[in-house]
Structure formats: C-alpha cells, structure tokens
Design a protein around this motif. Structure first.
Motif, PDB file in Angstrom:
ATOM      1  N   SER A 211     -12.890  20.735  30.839  1.00  0.00           N
ATOM      2  CA  SER A 211     -11.661  21.405  30.709  1.00  0.00           C
ATOM      3  C   SER A 211      -9.942  19.847  29.146  1.00  0.00           C
ATOM      4  O   SER A 211     -10.411  20.654  28.827  1.00  0.00           O
ATOM      5  CB  SER A 211     -10.503  21.550  31.343  1.00  0.00           C
ATOM      6  OG  SER A 211      -9.772  20.500  32.326  1.00  0.00           O
ATOM      7  N   GLY A 212     -10.290  19.493  29.962  1.00  0.00           N
ATOM      8  CA  GLY A 212      -9.497  17.890  29.130  1.00  0.00           C
ATOM      9  C   GLY A 212      -8.622  18.353  29.403  1.00  0.00           C
ATOM     10  O   GLY A 212      -7.363  16.687  28.705  1.00  0.00           O
ATOM     11  N   SER A 213      -8.141  18.608  30.487  1.00  0.00           N
ATOM     12  CA  SER A 213      -6.202  18.803  31.179  1.00  0.00           C
ATOM     13  C   SER A 213      -6.026  17.013  31.654  1.00  0.00           C
ATOM     14  O   SER A 213      -7.347  16.998  32.045  1.00  0.00           O
ATOM     15  CB  SER A 213      -5.858  19.491  31.552  1.00  0.00           C
ATOM     16  OG  SER A 213      -6.800  19.559  32.627  1.00  0.00           O
TER      17      SER A 213
ATOM     18  N   ASP B  17     -11.265  16.466  21.715  1.00  0.00           N
ATOM     19  CA  ASP B  17      -9.525  15.515  21.730  1.00  0.00           C
ATOM     20  C   ASP B  17      -9.999  14.677  22.342  1.00  0.00           C
ATOM     21  O   ASP B  17      -9.727  13.614  21.873  1.00  0.00           O
ATOM     22  CB  ASP B  17      -8.737  16.320  21.904  1.00  0.00           C
ATOM     23  CG  ASP B  17      -7.945  17.367  20.916  1.00  0.00           C
ATOM     24  OD1 ASP B  17      -9.112  18.014  20.021  1.00  0.00           O
ATOM     25  OD2 ASP B  17      -7.006  18.576  21.091  1.00  0.00           O
ATOM     26  N   VAL B  18     -10.059  14.240  23.768  1.00  0.00           N
ATOM     27  CA  VAL B  18     -10.188  13.479  24.361  1.00  0.00           C
ATOM     28  C   VAL B  18     -11.794  12.526  23.409  1.00  0.00           C
ATOM     29  O   VAL B  18     -10.813  11.230  23.387  1.00  0.00           O
ATOM     30  CB  VAL B  18     -10.767  13.216  25.961  1.00  0.00           C
ATOM     31  CG1 VAL B  18     -10.701  11.868  26.081  1.00  0.00           C
ATOM     32  CG2 VAL B  18     -10.206  14.541  26.420  1.00  0.00           C
TER      33      VAL B  18
ATOM     34  N   VAL C 245     -11.637  12.448  11.943  1.00  0.00           N
ATOM     35  CA  VAL C 245     -12.347  12.556  13.221  1.00  0.00           C
ATOM     36  C   VAL C 245     -12.234  14.238  13.035  1.00  0.00           C
ATOM     37  O   VAL C 245     -10.631  14.726  13.188  1.00  0.00           O
ATOM     38  CB  VAL C 245     -12.356  11.986  14.025  1.00  0.00           C
ATOM     39  CG1 VAL C 245     -13.809  12.269  15.257  1.00  0.00           C
ATOM     40  CG2 VAL C 245     -12.719  10.458  14.231  1.00  0.00           C
ATOM     41  N   ASP C 246     -13.434  15.037  12.434  1.00  0.00           N
ATOM     42  CA  ASP C 246     -13.266  16.352  12.727  1.00  0.00           C
ATOM     43  C   ASP C 246     -14.629  16.609  14.037  1.00  0.00           C
ATOM     44  O   ASP C 246     -15.326  16.138  14.204  1.00  0.00           O
ATOM     45  CB  ASP C 246     -13.734  16.983  11.450  1.00  0.00           C
ATOM     46  CG  ASP C 246     -11.971  16.361  10.168  1.00  0.00           C
ATOM     47  OD1 ASP C 246     -11.278  16.700  10.558  1.00  0.00           O
ATOM     48  OD2 ASP C 246     -13.089  16.759   9.070  1.00  0.00           O
ATOM     49  N   VAL C 247     -13.581  17.714  14.448  1.00  0.00           N
ATOM     50  CA  VAL C 247     -14.887  18.152  15.494  1.00  0.00           C
ATOM     51  C   VAL C 247     -15.468  19.185  14.938  1.00  0.00           C
ATOM     52  O   VAL C 247     -14.259  20.699  14.545  1.00  0.00           O
ATOM     53  CB  VAL C 247     -14.399  18.769  17.243  1.00  0.00           C
ATOM     54  CG1 VAL C 247     -15.205  19.025  17.823  1.00  0.00           C
ATOM     55  CG2 VAL C 247     -13.677  17.015  17.540  1.00  0.00           C
TER      56      VAL C 247
END
Length: 193
Positions: free
Chosen positions: A33-35, A148-149, A169-171
């Motif tokens: 999740s990246g939380s 994002d991480v 940096v673009d995802v």
C-alpha cells in the motif's frame, strides 16, 4: 581478594531468519500500500530482505513492511555503509545507472534496472553545465502503492551523482510492465531460467 578483570557482556545479535524484537519504536512502510506506520518497541519481526539500504520485514501477524536504513538499529542491525555523496567529478551517465541499480523492489530481491522498471533515463544539459536527469519508471503492478516510495528512492540516489542539479522521476503505466522486460541476470536470480 585479587582484582579480577571486568568482563563486558555483549548480547549476540539475533540469528538471521529468526524473529527480532524491535529495540525502539520505528517508522515502517506497508507493502504494497505504501502507507506509513510506526511499529512500537517490542514488535517481533523477521527480516526477509536487506538490499539497497532498506530492510523488508514481516510481522508475526503476516504484515509485510519496509524499514529504512536510518532505523537499522531498531532491528539490531547496522545501517549499511553509505558512500560519501558523489559531489565531485564530471557528470557521467553510467554513474546515474549505477545509482539506479541500488534501488530494490521491497518484495523481489532484484534492482529496478534489472527488473525492467526503468523505461527511460535521459540526461538533459542545463545552461550552467549541470544536468537534469529525467526518468520514466513503472511498477510491477498498477495497484502498487510503493510507487511514490520507490520514486523518492530513485530521486534521492540520482540527486547525489556529480553534475546532477535536477531529477525528475515520473511513474508511467504505458506500456504496462511484464516479465519480458527483466534482464537475464534477474531471470537467473529468480530461478526463471
């Protein structure tokens, strides 16, 4: 009574692969999740991966989390040796690629370059002689909250390369990532060859 030497008792570090009780509260990132969460001191975790200066751990209730190198001591580990920032010297694009190879997927023990997640890396000269590095990268799955991480990991590491003034940096999701983008080295490491 004779003076006996003082013997310092040092607790042995935990065996790799076994549970570790966190020595102090520390921040962690939930995967996928990246939380962000704070794990309290005493939480029992097992290190499943230690690459690129980050630790991937599982908790006793099955949660998968990433702990940053700054919190290595909470795991009873030493922070990985860090190189002095590469501030001196001419810009070399290969140094950018070297830094990108130090960013690892927290679930797969392979760096982002060999996973085929770096779609584009361009060095754009700036008027003052420095460079803006523009990177397009993807994730292994569109729902991955670690984007994002990992994007920040890439930005921070590339920012330290001599001659780099800006990092963008673009995802991206097009084309979608698939296993055919992986290097032969990654396939071999994962047992896919």
């Amino acid at each position: 009574m004779a003076n006996l030497p003082v013997v310092e008792v040092v607790e042995a570090p935990p065996e790799r692969g076994g549970p570790i009780s966190l020595a102090r509260d520390c921040e962690a990132t939930r995967i996928p999740s990246g939380s962000t969460v704070v794990l309290p001191a005493g939480t029992r975790v097992t290190i499943t991966q230690s690459l690129g200066g980050q630790f991937t751990v599982t908790t006793e209730d099955g949660a998968l989390l990433r702990i940053a190198d700054k919190d290595a001591d909470a795991l009873g580990e030493r922070a990985p040796a860090t190189q002095a920032p590469m501030t001196e010297g001419p810009f070399e694009e290969e140094r950018v690629w070297e830094e990108l190879r130090t960013v690892f997927d927290p679930e797969i023990p392979v760096n982002l370059v060999d996973l085929g997640l770096i779609y584009r890396c361009d060095a754009v000269p700036l008027p003052d002689g420095s460079y803006r590095v523009e990177i397009a990268m993807s994730m292994t799955a569109p729902g991955c909250g670690m984007g994002d991480v990992l994007k920040e990991d890439v930005r921070r590491k590339v920012q330290g390369v001599p001659g780099v003034r800006e990092v963008q940096v673009d995802v991206v999701w097009d084309p979608p990532w698939d296993a055919s983008r992986m290097s032969d080295a990654a396939r071999l490491q994962l047992g896919w060859m």
